[in-house]
Design an enzyme around this catalytic site. Structure first.
Site, PDB file in Angstrom:
ATOM      1  N   CYS A   2       0.831  -1.194   0.000  1.00 58.36           N
ATOM      2  CA  CYS A   2       0.000   0.000   0.000  1.00 58.36           C
ATOM      3  C   CYS A   2       0.870   1.250   0.000  1.00 58.36           C
ATOM      4  O   CYS A   2       2.089   1.195  -0.075  1.00 58.36           O
ATOM      5  CB  CYS A   2      -0.898   0.010   1.243  1.00 58.36           C
ATOM      6  SG  CYS A   2      -1.794  -1.539   1.502  1.00 58.36           S
ATOM      7  N   LEU A  50      -3.434  -1.899  -1.873  1.00 61.79           N
ATOM      8  CA  LEU A  50      -3.296  -2.977  -2.843  1.00 61.79           C
ATOM      9  C   LEU A  50      -3.639  -4.255  -2.092  1.00 61.79           C
ATOM     10  O   LEU A  50      -2.893  -4.681  -1.210  1.00 61.79           O
ATOM     11  CB  LEU A  50      -1.872  -3.032  -3.400  1.00 61.79           C
ATOM     12  CG  LEU A  50      -1.539  -4.185  -4.354  1.00 61.79           C
ATOM     13  CD1 LEU A  50      -2.405  -4.123  -5.607  1.00 61.79           C
ATOM     14  CD2 LEU A  50      -0.060  -4.167  -4.732  1.00 61.79           C
ATOM     15  N   SER A  51      -4.769  -4.853  -2.393  1.00 63.76           N
ATOM     16  CA  SER A  51      -5.286  -5.976  -1.608  1.00 63.76           C
ATOM     17  C   SER A  51      -4.534  -7.258  -1.958  1.00 63.76           C
ATOM     18  O   SER A  51      -4.581  -7.717  -3.108  1.00 63.76           O
ATOM     19  CB  SER A  51      -6.782  -6.148  -1.868  1.00 63.76           C
ATOM     20  OG  SER A  51      -7.491  -4.982  -1.519  1.00 63.76           O
ATOM     21  N   ILE A  52      -3.859  -7.833  -0.967  1.00 64.43           N
ATOM     22  CA  ILE A  52      -3.104  -9.069  -1.142  1.00 64.43           C
ATOM     23  C   ILE A  52      -3.597 -10.144  -0.182  1.00 64.43           C
ATOM     24  O   ILE A  52      -3.803 -11.288  -0.564  1.00 64.43           O
ATOM     25  CB  ILE A  52      -1.591  -8.819  -0.911  1.00 64.43           C
ATOM     26  CG1 ILE A  52      -1.066  -7.761  -1.894  1.00 64.43           C
ATOM     27  CG2 ILE A  52      -0.810 -10.116  -1.037  1.00 64.43           C
ATOM     28  CD1 ILE A  52      -1.126  -8.145  -3.353  1.00 64.43           C
ATOM     29  N   ASN A  75       1.854  -0.044   5.400  1.00 64.21           N
ATOM     30  CA  ASN A  75       2.258  -0.492   4.071  1.00 64.21           C
ATOM     31  C   ASN A  75       3.185  -1.677   4.249  1.00 64.21           C
ATOM     32  O   ASN A  75       4.210  -1.558   4.919  1.00 64.21           O
ATOM     33  CB  ASN A  75       2.981   0.663   3.350  1.00 64.21           C
ATOM     34  CG  ASN A  75       3.799   0.202   2.163  1.00 64.21           C
ATOM     35  OD1 ASN A  75       3.445  -0.761   1.491  1.00 64.21           O
ATOM     36  ND2 ASN A  75       4.902   0.885   1.903  1.00 64.21           N
ATOM     37  N   GLY A  76       2.857  -2.818   3.651  1.00 66.53           N
ATOM     38  CA  GLY A  76       3.769  -3.951   3.728  1.00 66.53           C
ATOM     39  C   GLY A  76       3.063  -5.269   3.928  1.00 66.53           C
ATOM     40  O   GLY A  76       1.866  -5.418   3.677  1.00 66.53           O
ATOM     41  N   GLU A  77       3.845  -6.241   4.397  1.00 60.29           N
ATOM     42  CA  GLU A  77       3.342  -7.584   4.708  1.00 60.29           C
ATOM     43  C   GLU A  77       4.046  -8.099   5.960  1.00 60.29           C
ATOM     44  O   GLU A  77       5.265  -7.981   6.072  1.00 60.29           O
ATOM     45  CB  GLU A  77       3.603  -8.569   3.560  1.00 60.29           C
ATOM     46  CG  GLU A  77       2.933  -8.225   2.242  1.00 60.29           C
ATOM     47  CD  GLU A  77       1.424  -8.386   2.264  1.00 60.29           C
ATOM     48  OE1 GLU A  77       0.898  -9.011   3.207  1.00 60.29           O
ATOM     49  OE2 GLU A  77       0.764  -7.882   1.334  1.00 60.29           O
ATOM     50  N   SER A 372      11.517 -11.842  -5.354  1.00 55.36           N
ATOM     51  CA  SER A 372      12.771 -11.363  -5.938  1.00 55.36           C
ATOM     52  C   SER A 372      13.951 -12.003  -5.216  1.00 55.36           C
ATOM     53  O   SER A 372      13.871 -12.323  -4.029  1.00 55.36           O
ATOM     54  CB  SER A 372      12.835  -9.837  -5.816  1.00 55.36           C
ATOM     55  OG  SER A 372      14.128  -9.352  -6.071  1.00 55.36           O
ATOM     56  N   GLY A 373      15.074 -12.160  -5.929  1.00 56.68           N
ATOM     57  CA  GLY A 373      16.260 -12.774  -5.337  1.00 56.68           C
ATOM     58  C   GLY A 373      17.254 -11.795  -4.760  1.00 56.68           C
ATOM     59  O   GLY A 373      18.391 -12.180  -4.463  1.00 56.68           O
TER      60      GLY A 373
END
Length: 644
Positions: A2, A50-52, A75-77, A372-373
């Protein structure tokens, strides 16, 4: 994923202003929006979503605690939020959960354990603002490694904060003056390092820190570090040990868990795949934990020296992923350049920003989340400077300082002559590619006063930026203050630490965040799970750097999933041929931005050294594209953000 904003401007804050600011972050959160004001405190908070996880209205923000005391924008996870819910229920009794979003879990954790207590328990990427109505205090916090951005500071009489500068600039009190000292730092590093931003009065919150603000934003406390990477590094190298087989097994288990946690989503997800070690180990561990082919994405270029797509394709075929690749023409890549100033929001000149945006754009056509790596080089000794730098410095520093300085002066003088053309008369087998720039690097090594100064020279673009930025005085940073360095056994360890503290959050992670968020794609970075960072510091250096190569232990884990012969090849950067484009299709665009009269009238740069570099680059005498790209990206940003 978000975007968040807020401001503290005295009585009766206007909700419409907050909504207008948040609208600038629509690409970070296209699915939902919310704003809230506390009229008695003069505070406004707003959010773009941003819905996750939990796509229902139960995840709407700003979110209020059931008791009414706290309000959160985030904002984040939080990847361990289910574990935290279970722990909260054990410690706090019954919770009347309204949904299954990690936002609700975070708010409950902050209420139950307090800000620092909650932060110490989180496993995730995040930036948040928590308003405590009882204490009349606003808390801002950022994740450990700096995956999510957060700007804050005063503009006029108003305290502002937000995920991106473009949102702050929508407030009526925005002043937006260019900080010339920060500009000098940008010219050295190709990014503006935290805690600075390009604007006077506005700071970036450092990774792994939180700050408390009171008194209508006039009382900003000192940032508090809740996870000290310096201490972690010191303790890690002190405790380092173990057998390679056992360490590889522990790393395998940690990687599998970190990747598995980042596969949790209520929307489609995939992975960026370049075919290098880091992205391949992430894709391999995703596929190992998935009952269907994982979606993977790569970008290819027709210029051979810049194309990794064929390697990614071979890896994807072996792993059995559902692979999508896009070969990009120079015209398609260059079409991104006009968008860069809006995407990156402040001057940023790592040219891999272009393919990073393109691969994000490609992935967004198929998924909403991509792993991502990034991080493997910094954690496991993967950059060329980690490999050859310590030996080079050992040899250089063995010479007496006066002799080194004299040799350095001589090498610098030689590099300034037209040695590239002289070299062409030599037989091909004796020619050294890019000899002038390599001589310049050698001169810098000979002139360095210590290992820290040597690292700074290796990672610098403009070596004396204050001489080209008018009115600037380059501030001290971690790279100039040896007293701030932890006690580490050698230069190789110091380089990895400095990369984790500076280059990783301010360049690599900023690049991935802005590029992915510009297309409403959430990027997750499993190698930067803080448990992996702590583990990496406990791994003896001889299991990172071995037989003249880096990332030894990480490669041993990867070879459990992918054959060694498929992976072992020279390292290739994720870049574009800016050097050639500036002499060809971008020449007219660059000439306009670097016009001597224009530079003089704008008043930020001394035109003379810039024009000299431009002429030498166009003629083929020298390769100055990195230096020139720094200037060009500032000039392009300045067009979008006229100086006040």
């Amino acid at each position: 994923m978000c975007g968040i904003i807020g401001f503290w401007a005295g009585p009766a804050p206007e909700q419409q202003v907050a909504e207008r600011m948040a609208a600038r972050l629509e690409s970070r959160g296209p699915d939902d929006a919310g704003a809230w004001t506390d009229g008695s405190a003069g505070l406004a908070l707003a959010h773009r979503r941003l819905s996750i996880l939990d796509l229902s209205p139960a995840g709407h923000q700003p979110m209020h605690s059931p008791c009414g005391r706290y309000v959160l924008v985030y904002n984040g996870e939080i990847y361990n939020h289910r574990n935290l819910r279970a722990q909260l229920e054990r410690e706090g009794g019954a919770f009347d959960w309204r949904g299954h979003s990690d936002t609700e879990t975070l708010l409950a954790a902050l209420r139950h354990w307090g800000v620092q207590g909650a932060l110490e328990r989180l496993n995730g990427m995040f930036a948040f603002a928590l308003w405590d109505t009882a204490e009349r205090a606003l808390f801002l916090a950022r994740d450990r490694m700096g995956e999510k951005p957060l700007y804050y500071g005063r503009s006029g009489d108003t305290f502002l904060f937000g995920s991106e500068l473009k949102a702050l600039s929508a407030h009526p009190d925005w002043q937006g003056q260019v900080d010339r000292d920060a500009l000098a730092l940008y010219m050295r590093h190709n990014y503006v390092p935290a805690p600075w931003s390009i604007h006077l009065g506005i700071a970036k919150l450092l990774p792994a820190h939180f700050v408390a603000i009171r008194e209508d934003g006039r009382d900003v406390g000192p940032p508090v570090c809740y996870w000290d990477l310096g201490r972690i590094a010191e303790q890690g190298v002190a405790d380092a040990g173990g057998e390679p087989g056992a360490l590889a097994g522990e790393l395998d288990a940690l990687l599998r868990d970190a990747v598995g946690r980042r596969m949790a989503a209520d929307v489609p997800l995939g992975a960026f795949l370049s075919g290098g070690y880091d992205s391949t180990v992430v894709a391999a561990l995703m596929q190992a934990q998935s009952d269907r082919p994982v979606k993977t994405f790569s970008i290819g270029f027709h210029e051979e020296g810049y194309n990794e797509a064929k390697h990614a394709r071979a890896v994807a075929k072996y792993l059995g992923t559902e692979h999508t690749e896009l070969y990009v023409t120079p015209e398609e890549a260059m079409a991104v350049i006009p968008k860069l100033s809006a995407i990156y929001d402040e001057p940023f000149s790592d040219s891999s920003q272009i393919p990073t945006f393109l691969v994000s754009q490609l992935a967004h056509q198929y998924v909403s989340v991509s792993l991502s790596g990034d991080g493997g080089d910094e954690l496991f000794c993967g950059y060329n400077r980690h490999i050859v730098g310590p030996g080079t410095w050992t040899k250089a520093s063995s010479l007496p300082r006066p002799l080194r300085r004299g040799l350095g002066w001589g090498v610098d003088r030689l590099a300034q002559r037209d040695v590239q053309r002289w070299a062409q008369v030599l037989p091909r087998k004796w020619r050294i590619p890019n000899v002038a720039n390599k001589l310049e690097k050698l001169g810098e090594a000979l002139n360095a006063k210590d290992g820290l100064d040597f690292y700074r020279s290796l990672t610098s673009h403009w070596k004396d930026p204050a001489s080209v930025v008018l009115g600037a005085s380059e501030p001290d940073t971690l790279l100039t203050q040896s007293e701030r360095m932890p006690e580490l056994p050698g230069l190789r360890e110091e380089m990895m630490y400095l990369d984790q503290m500076t280059y990783l959050p301010d360049d690599i992670l900023a690049k991935v965040d802005r590029a992915s968020m510009a297309v409403s794609l959430e990027a997750r970075v499993p190698l930067l799970d803080h448990r992996l960072v702590e583990f990496a510091w406990r791994v003896p250096t001889e299991y990172k750097y071995r037989d003249g190569k880096g990332k030894w232990l990480l490669r041993q884990v990867l070879y459990r999933y992918v054959p060694q012969e498929l992976m072992d090849r020279p390292k290739m950067g994720f870049g574009v041929p800016i050097e050639h484009w500036l002499r060809g299709p971008l020449r007219e665009w660059a000439e306009e931005l670097l016009d001597e009269r224009r530079l003089r009238e704008e008043g930020f740069f001394d035109p003379a050294p810039i024009r000299r570099m431009w002429q030498e680059h166009v003629s083929g005498k020298r390769r100055w594209h990195y230096y020139l790209w720094d200037v060009l990206m500032f000039q392009a940003w300045l067009e979008e953000n006229p100086a006040r």
